[in-house]
Structures are given as C-alpha cells and as structure tokens.
Design a protein around this motif. Structure first.
Motif, PDB file in Angstrom:
ATOM      1  N   VAL A  65      -8.447   8.110   1.816  1.00 57.60           N
ATOM      2  CA  VAL A  65      -8.263   7.160   0.035  1.00 57.60           C
ATOM      3  C   VAL A  65      -8.641   8.154  -1.064  1.00 57.60           C
ATOM      4  N   LEU A  66      -7.134   8.388  -1.484  1.00 56.17           N
ATOM      5  CA  LEU A  66      -7.280   8.666  -3.062  1.00 56.17           C
ATOM      6  C   LEU A  66      -7.384   7.585  -4.156  1.00 56.17           C
ATOM      7  N   ILE A  67      -8.196   6.891  -5.192  1.00 53.79           N
ATOM      8  CA  ILE A  67      -8.141   6.133  -6.286  1.00 53.79           C
ATOM      9  C   ILE A  67      -8.291   7.418  -7.018  1.00 53.79           C
ATOM     10  N   PRO A 124       0.905  -1.503  -0.284  1.00 50.10           N
ATOM     11  CA  PRO A 124      -0.054  -0.173  -0.727  1.00 50.10           C
ATOM     12  C   PRO A 124       1.161   1.415   0.252  1.00 50.10           C
ATOM     13  N   ASN A 125      -0.026   2.132  -1.082  1.00 45.39           N
ATOM     14  CA  ASN A 125       1.157   3.396  -0.787  1.00 45.39           C
ATOM     15  C   ASN A 125       0.298   4.413   0.161  1.00 45.39           C
ATOM     16  N   ILE A 126       0.965   4.686   1.556  1.00 45.33           N
ATOM     17  CA  ILE A 126       0.821   5.270   2.360  1.00 45.33           C
ATOM     18  C   ILE A 126       1.327   6.609   2.482  1.00 45.33           C
ATOM     19  N   LYS A 127       0.567   7.526   3.034  1.00 38.90           N
ATOM     20  CA  LYS A 127       1.374   8.972   3.084  1.00 38.90           C
ATOM     21  C   LYS A 127       0.114  10.116   4.091  1.00 38.90           C
ATOM     22  N   PRO A 128       1.529  10.944   5.109  1.00 39.18           N
ATOM     23  CA  PRO A 128       0.658  11.747   6.015  1.00 39.18           C
ATOM     24  C   PRO A 128      -0.196  12.869   4.818  1.00 39.18           C
ATOM     25  N   VAL A 129      -0.861  13.463   5.062  1.00 37.60           N
ATOM     26  CA  VAL A 129      -2.175  14.219   4.651  1.00 37.60           C
ATOM     27  C   VAL A 129      -1.134  15.921   4.475  1.00 37.60           C
ATOM     28  N   SER A 130      -0.794  15.619   5.218  1.00 40.25           N
ATOM     29  CA  SER A 130       0.207  16.810   4.966  1.00 40.25           C
ATOM     30  C   SER A 130       0.589  16.843   3.555  1.00 40.25           C
ATOM     31  N   ASP A 131       1.566  15.786   2.948  1.00 42.48           N
ATOM     32  CA  ASP A 131       2.008  15.863   1.739  1.00 42.48           C
ATOM     33  C   ASP A 131       1.146  16.687   0.649  1.00 42.48           C
ATOM     34  N   LEU A 132      -0.654  16.515   0.755  1.00 38.73           N
ATOM     35  CA  LEU A 132      -0.915  17.319   0.577  1.00 38.73           C
ATOM     36  C   LEU A 132      -0.940  19.129  -0.658  1.00 38.73           C
ATOM     37  N   ARG A 133       0.190  19.562   0.708  1.00 41.00           N
ATOM     38  CA  ARG A 133       0.542  20.424   0.083  1.00 41.00           C
ATOM     39  C   ARG A 133       1.652  20.773  -0.968  1.00 41.00           C
ATOM     40  N   ALA A 143      -2.564   5.338  -9.106  1.00 48.55           N
ATOM     41  CA  ALA A 143      -3.200   4.947 -10.288  1.00 48.55           C
ATOM     42  C   ALA A 143      -4.532   3.768 -10.213  1.00 48.55           C
ATOM     43  N   GLU A 144      -4.817   3.451 -11.189  1.00 53.34           N
ATOM     44  CA  GLU A 144      -5.564   2.424 -11.365  1.00 53.34           C
ATOM     45  C   GLU A 144      -5.691   1.213 -10.508  1.00 53.34           C
ATOM     46  N   GLY A 145      -6.102   0.515  -9.798  1.00 56.70           N
ATOM     47  CA  GLY A 145      -5.683  -0.169  -8.782  1.00 56.70           C
ATOM     48  C   GLY A 145      -4.960  -0.300  -7.704  1.00 56.70           C
ATOM     49  N   GLU A 146      -4.353   1.061  -7.536  1.00 54.23           N
ATOM     50  CA  GLU A 146      -3.323   1.278  -7.073  1.00 54.23           C
ATOM     51  C   GLU A 146      -3.864   2.665  -5.429  1.00 54.23           C
ATOM     52  N   PRO A 147      -4.583   3.187  -5.257  1.00 53.20           N
ATOM     53  CA  PRO A 147      -5.165   4.122  -4.603  1.00 53.20           C
ATOM     54  C   PRO A 147      -3.774   4.425  -3.599  1.00 53.20           C
ATOM     55  N   VAL A 148      -4.095   5.751  -2.806  1.00 54.69           N
ATOM     56  CA  VAL A 148      -3.032   6.296  -2.249  1.00 54.69           C
ATOM     57  C   VAL A 148      -3.763   6.529  -0.855  1.00 54.69           C
ATOM     58  N   PHE A 149      -3.378   6.057   0.169  1.00 50.86           N
ATOM     59  CA  PHE A 149      -3.874   5.848   1.398  1.00 50.86           C
ATOM     60  C   PHE A 149      -3.268   6.845   2.175  1.00 50.86           C
ATOM     61  N   LEU A 150      -3.867   7.913   2.678  1.00 52.45           N
ATOM     62  CA  LEU A 150      -3.584   9.374   3.788  1.00 52.45           C
ATOM     63  C   LEU A 150      -3.814   9.731   5.277  1.00 52.45           C
TER      64      LEU A 150
END
Length: 81
Positions: A37-39, A2-11, A21-28
């Motif tokens: 989740v960004l899908i 899983p691709n996990i990032k802190p919400v602060s990375d949205l800066r 990417a399709e089939g590869e969500p990013v979890f915040l």
C-alpha cells in the motif's frame, strides 16, 4: 473506490505516485494478490500517532486494573488543577 494497480506499474512510478493522495491510498498487487500500500505521508504519520496513542491507552488501562483507578479529584490534584 479503492485505487488498485499491479506492482509492475511501478516501472512508471511517477504516474502511480500521482494517484496517491491524503485519504486515498494506492493498493499494489503482485501476482493478482494484494501486496503493498502506498499512502500519503500525512496519513502515515496519523496512523503512527494513532497506534502510539492506542498502546499508551492499553498501558494506562492495565496500570489502572493492577494499581487501582484514580478519582477525578485525585487526577485534578496530580495535574495541579
């Protein structure tokens, strides 16, 4: 993995969006806990269609139990086959 990032990375959201990417969500995460989740839009549309289909199947099963089930011949006749 899983691709996990802190919400602060949205800066710098362009970098975060590149990872979606399709089939590869990013979890915040927010405060160390999963929050969002960004899908990919295609995945979102598939999920929505799946949920709609599942709801319709539940309704059909409920109607079958309450009103009785149709035989294969009755189904074919109602479909004009």
């Amino acid at each position: 993995m899983p691709n996990i990032k802190p919400v602060s990375d949205l800066r710098n959201y362009n970098e975060v969006l590149r990872d979606v990417a399709e089939g590869e969500p990013v979890f915040l995460t927010k405060n160390g806990r999963g929050k969002y989740v960004l899908i990919d839009l295609a995945d979102y549309e598939k999920n929505q269609a799946t949920m709609k289909l599942m709801a319709q199947l539940v309704e059909g099963e409920k109607a079958g139990r309450e009103k009785g089930w149709l035989s294969l011949n009755e189904v074919e006749k109602s479909l004009g086959l």
